[in-house]
Scaffold this motif. Sequence first.
Motif, PDB file in Angstrom:
ATOM      1  N   ARG A 160      19.563 -30.327  13.554  1.00  0.00           N
ATOM      2  CA  ARG A 160      19.979 -31.257  12.499  1.00  0.00           C
ATOM      3  C   ARG A 160      19.243 -32.586  12.602  1.00  0.00           C
ATOM      4  N   ALA A 161      19.002 -33.063  13.809  1.00  0.00           N
ATOM      5  CA  ALA A 161      18.326 -34.349  13.976  1.00  0.00           C
ATOM      6  C   ALA A 161      16.939 -34.323  13.344  1.00  0.00           C
ATOM      7  N   ALA A 162      16.241 -33.178  13.456  1.00  0.00           N
ATOM      8  CA  ALA A 162      14.902 -33.066  12.880  1.00  0.00           C
ATOM      9  C   ALA A 162      14.964 -33.097  11.360  1.00  0.00           C
ATOM     10  N   MET A 163      15.927 -32.380  10.775  1.00  0.00           N
ATOM     11  CA  MET A 163      16.027 -32.335   9.316  1.00  0.00           C
ATOM     12  C   MET A 163      16.487 -33.669   8.740  1.00  0.00           C
ATOM     13  N   LEU A 164      17.541 -34.249   9.330  1.00  0.00           N
ATOM     14  CA  LEU A 164      18.032 -35.524   8.810  1.00  0.00           C
ATOM     15  C   LEU A 164      17.060 -36.656   9.093  1.00  0.00           C
ATOM     16  N   GLY A 165      16.359 -36.588  10.220  1.00  0.00           N
ATOM     17  CA  GLY A 165      15.371 -37.611  10.521  1.00  0.00           C
ATOM     18  C   GLY A 165      14.210 -37.580   9.540  1.00  0.00           C
ATOM     19  N   THR A 166      13.760 -36.367   9.200  1.00  0.00           N
ATOM     20  CA  THR A 166      12.696 -36.233   8.204  1.00  0.00           C
ATOM     21  C   THR A 166      13.146 -36.796   6.863  1.00  0.00           C
ATOM     22  N   LEU A 167      14.376 -36.463   6.484  1.00  0.00           N
ATOM     23  CA  LEU A 167      14.920 -36.967   5.220  1.00  0.00           C
ATOM     24  C   LEU A 167      15.032 -38.489   5.253  1.00  0.00           C
ATOM     25  N   ALA A 168      15.440 -39.030   6.388  1.00  0.00           N
ATOM     26  CA  ALA A 168      15.526 -40.486   6.521  1.00  0.00           C
ATOM     27  C   ALA A 168      14.157 -41.127   6.400  1.00  0.00           C
ATOM     28  N   GLY A 169      13.138 -40.461   6.950  1.00  0.00           N
ATOM     29  CA  GLY A 169      11.784 -40.991   6.844  1.00  0.00           C
ATOM     30  C   GLY A 169      11.331 -41.076   5.398  1.00  0.00           C
ATOM     31  N   ILE A 170      11.591 -40.020   4.618  1.00  0.00           N
ATOM     32  CA  ILE A 170      11.254 -40.033   3.188  1.00  0.00           C
ATOM     33  C   ILE A 170      12.029 -41.127   2.480  1.00  0.00           C
ATOM     34  N   SER A 171      13.313 -41.215   2.807  1.00  0.00           N
ATOM     35  CA  SER A 171      14.189 -42.163   2.116  1.00  0.00           C
ATOM     36  C   SER A 171      13.814 -43.606   2.402  1.00  0.00           C
ATOM     37  N   ILE A 172      13.532 -43.914   3.668  1.00  0.00           N
ATOM     38  CA  ILE A 172      13.201 -45.289   4.047  1.00  0.00           C
ATOM     39  C   ILE A 172      11.874 -45.721   3.441  1.00  0.00           C
ATOM     40  N   THR A 173      10.895 -44.814   3.437  1.00  0.00           N
ATOM     41  CA  THR A 173       9.559 -45.192   2.977  1.00  0.00           C
ATOM     42  C   THR A 173       9.408 -45.038   1.473  1.00  0.00           C
ATOM     43  N   PHE A 174       9.478 -43.804   0.982  1.00  0.00           N
ATOM     44  CA  PHE A 174       9.132 -43.533  -0.408  1.00  0.00           C
ATOM     45  C   PHE A 174      10.264 -43.821  -1.392  1.00  0.00           C
ATOM     46  N   ILE A 175      11.510 -43.850  -0.922  1.00  0.00           N
ATOM     47  CA  ILE A 175      12.629 -44.135  -1.824  1.00  0.00           C
ATOM     48  C   ILE A 175      13.013 -45.609  -1.775  1.00  0.00           C
ATOM     49  N   SER A 176      12.920 -46.245  -0.606  1.00  0.00           N
ATOM     50  CA  SER A 176      13.452 -47.598  -0.444  1.00  0.00           C
ATOM     51  C   SER A 176      12.416 -48.711  -0.544  1.00  0.00           C
ATOM     52  N   MET A 177      11.236 -48.515   0.012  1.00  0.00           N
ATOM     53  CA  MET A 177      10.313 -49.634   0.166  1.00  0.00           C
ATOM     54  C   MET A 177       9.770 -50.165  -1.159  1.00  0.00           C
ATOM     55  N   ARG A 178       9.394 -49.273  -2.067  1.00  0.00           N
ATOM     56  CA  ARG A 178       8.898 -49.745  -3.364  1.00  0.00           C
ATOM     57  C   ARG A 178       9.985 -50.499  -4.135  1.00  0.00           C
ATOM     58  N   PRO A 179      11.225 -49.949  -4.240  1.00  0.00           N
ATOM     59  CA  PRO A 179      12.286 -50.727  -4.903  1.00  0.00           C
ATOM     60  C   PRO A 179      12.541 -52.071  -4.224  1.00  0.00           C
ATOM     61  N   ALA A 180      12.493 -52.100  -2.885  1.00  0.00           N
ATOM     62  CA  ALA A 180      12.711 -53.370  -2.192  1.00  0.00           C
ATOM     63  C   ALA A 180      11.631 -54.380  -2.583  1.00  0.00           C
ATOM     64  N   ALA A 181      10.377 -53.908  -2.643  1.00  0.00           N
ATOM     65  CA  ALA A 181       9.289 -54.805  -3.035  1.00  0.00           C
ATOM     66  C   ALA A 181       9.471 -55.288  -4.472  1.00  0.00           C
ATOM     67  N   GLN A 182       9.882 -54.380  -5.365  1.00  0.00           N
ATOM     68  CA  GLN A 182      10.097 -54.765  -6.764  1.00  0.00           C
ATOM     69  C   GLN A 182      11.254 -55.758  -6.884  1.00  0.00           C
ATOM     70  N   MET A 183      12.265 -55.608  -6.041  1.00  0.00           N
ATOM     71  CA  MET A 183      13.381 -56.557  -6.055  1.00  0.00           C
ATOM     72  C   MET A 183      12.922 -57.945  -5.638  1.00  0.00           C
ATOM     73  N   TRP A 184      12.138 -58.008  -4.561  1.00  0.00           N
ATOM     74  CA  TRP A 184      11.748 -59.320  -4.039  1.00  0.00           C
ATOM     75  C   TRP A 184      10.671 -59.997  -4.882  1.00  0.00           C
ATOM     76  N   GLU A 185      10.073 -59.250  -5.815  1.00  0.00           N
ATOM     77  CA  GLU A 185       9.192 -59.887  -6.789  1.00  0.00           C
ATOM     78  C   GLU A 185       9.987 -60.770  -7.748  1.00  0.00           C
ATOM     79  N   ALA A 186      11.254 -60.422  -7.918  1.00  0.00           N
ATOM     80  CA  ALA A 186      12.162 -61.232  -8.740  1.00  0.00           C
ATOM     81  C   ALA A 186      13.513 -61.230  -8.037  1.00  0.00           C
ATOM     82  N   ALA A 187      13.550 -61.841  -6.850  1.00  0.00           N
ATOM     83  CA  ALA A 187      14.747 -61.792  -6.002  1.00  0.00           C
ATOM     84  C   ALA A 187      15.959 -62.404  -6.683  1.00  0.00           C
ATOM     85  N   TRP A 188      15.745 -63.357  -7.570  1.00  0.00           N
ATOM     86  CA  TRP A 188      16.870 -64.002  -8.251  1.00  0.00           C
ATOM     87  C   TRP A 188      17.587 -63.036  -9.196  1.00  0.00           C
TER      88      TRP A 188
END
Length: 530
Positions: A160-188
Motif C-alpha cells: 500500500r505504501a508504494a501505491m499511495l506514495g506514487t499517488l501522492a507524488g502525482i497529486s503533490i506535483t501535477f495536481i497541486s503545484m500548478r494551481p498553487a502557482a496560479q493562486m499566488w499569481e493573484a494571491a489576493w
Amino acid sequence: MSTEVNEKPPAAAAPDEPVTIPWWTRGDTNAFFGLGFNILVNVLTLTGLLIFVVGVNKGDVFGTVLPALGVALILGNLYYTWLARRLGRKENRTDVTALPYGPSVPHMFIVVFVVMLPVYLSTDNAVAAWQAGLAWAFMIGVIVMIGAFVGPYIRKITPRAAMLGTLAGISITFISMRPAAQMWEAAWIGLPVLAIILIGFFTNVRLPGNVPVGLAALLVGTAIGWAGGFMDAPAVGDAVENIALGVPDQRFDMLFDGLADLAPLLGTAIPLGIYNFTEAMSNVESASAAGDNYNLRSVLLADGAGACIGAGFGSPFPPAVYIGHPGWKDAGGRASYSLASGLAIGLLCFLGLFGVLEALLPVPAIVPILLYIGLLIGAQAFQAVPRIHAIAVVAAILPNLAQWATGLIDNALAAAGTTADEVGMSALNESGVVYEGLKVFGEGAVLVGLVLGTMVNFILDKKFVYAAIAAAVGSVLSFIGLIHAPEIEWAAAPEVALGYLFFGIVCLAYSFLPGAKEAVVHDESDVMAE
C-alpha cells in the motif's frame, strides 16, 4: 484526516435490515461543487491547449471535441454512481462515496505536447494532429482494458505504501503545484478562497444556511476578482457571441485515419496505457484506505471503455478515475455527487458555454480546490500505512518530483528557444541543475514510484528476497524502456538495469544474515488513520 464534517456517517444497518441508499445528501452538494469545479478547470485547460497550441478550429473544439468529452463524462459518472450504490447495498452501508471521474490531467498535456503538437508542426495540419490524438486515446483505452485482467493481481502483491506514495507524488506535483502557482499569481483572490475551502472541508464549522463550501468559495473569489479589476468585461460579451450548440456525433472516419498510422504512437501509448491502469490501481487503493473497497477490474474496464468511446466521438482526452476520492468522501460526498458533476459539465459541453465560463470565472478562484485535493491525498499516503512505511511513501513520491522538475526545465528552455541538449549537460551541471539524472529518474515516474516504493517497503519489513524480486522487475522494465528511458526499445537503459540488478543481489546477500530472520510486526495502533 478529519471525519465527516457535514453530517455524521450513518451506522450500517442490521444485517436483516437492507439499507435505503439516498439519492442525494447535503454532503453530495458540497462534493458536487468541489468536483464540478475541478473538472471545469481541466476542461477549460484542454480547450485552450487544443485551440492555442495545436491550432484546432474553435468550431471543431466546441462543436465536436467537448460534446464527445461530455458523452464520456456522463456515461462514466453514471456507471460509477451505479457502482457506488451496488457497493452500498452489498455492504449494507449508506456512506459509500462514488469514485470521481473526468479528463486525466497528465494525459491532457501528454496528448497535446507529445502526440498532437509534433504532428501539427511536421504537417501544418491541425486535423491530422487531431486524428493522431484520437488514435492515441483509443489505444490507451485498449491497453487499460487489457490491464483490467492483470491489474488486480499486481494490486495484491504491491504494498500500500508504494501505491499511495506514487499517488501522492502525482497529486503533490501535477495536481497541486500548478494551481498553487496560479493562486499566488493573484494571491489576493486565491488565498481567501483557499481559507474557505480548508475551514469548510477540514473543520466542523459550517456556513450560515449550510451554504455549500465549494459554491461559497467560488462566489467569494469571483466577486473579489471582478471587484479588483482582474477580469475583462468585454471578453464576456465576445464569449457570449461565440456560443454554439454542440451535438455529439461519431467521428469513426477520423479515428480510423489516425489508426492507419499508429506505429509512431505506440512508443507513448503503451507506457501511458500502463500508467493509466497503475494510476487507477493506486486510486482504488486510496478509496479502499478511505473505507470503500471497489473492484479494480470493474474500474479499469470502465476507464478503458470511456477512452475508446470518447475517441469514437472525437475526443483525444482519455477520461479516468480521478485522484481525490478521500477528499470528496471527507467533504460528505456519497453515491450521486459525481453523476451530478458529470451531467453538469456534460451539459455545459453540449451548450458550448465554456468560453463564457472562462471569461466569467477567475482562475485563482477555481484552482484552490485542486490544492485541497493535493493536500489530502498527500496526507493520506502517510496516514494509512504503518509509520515505518512512511519512508517507502517518500521513496515512491520522488520519481514524480523528478519528472515534474524536468518538465519545468524543458518548458523554460523551450520558451527561451533552446533545449537541454543544446545548452549541454556540463553547463547545466555547473549551474547546479542535475538535469540528466532527473530525466532518467523521472521517465515512467508512476511505474518507477511503484517499483522503488515496493523495494523500500519490503526492506523495511526485512523481506529481502521480495525486495530482490522487486529490484529484478525494475531491472527488466529499465532494460526494455518502460522506465528510466524516453522510449521502448531493447537495452533502453542498460546501466540503470544493472543498478537494479546489483540492488537485488545485495538484498539477497542480506537475507542470509541472522538478523534477517526476525519478523517485523506492525500493530494496528501504528497506523495513524486506522
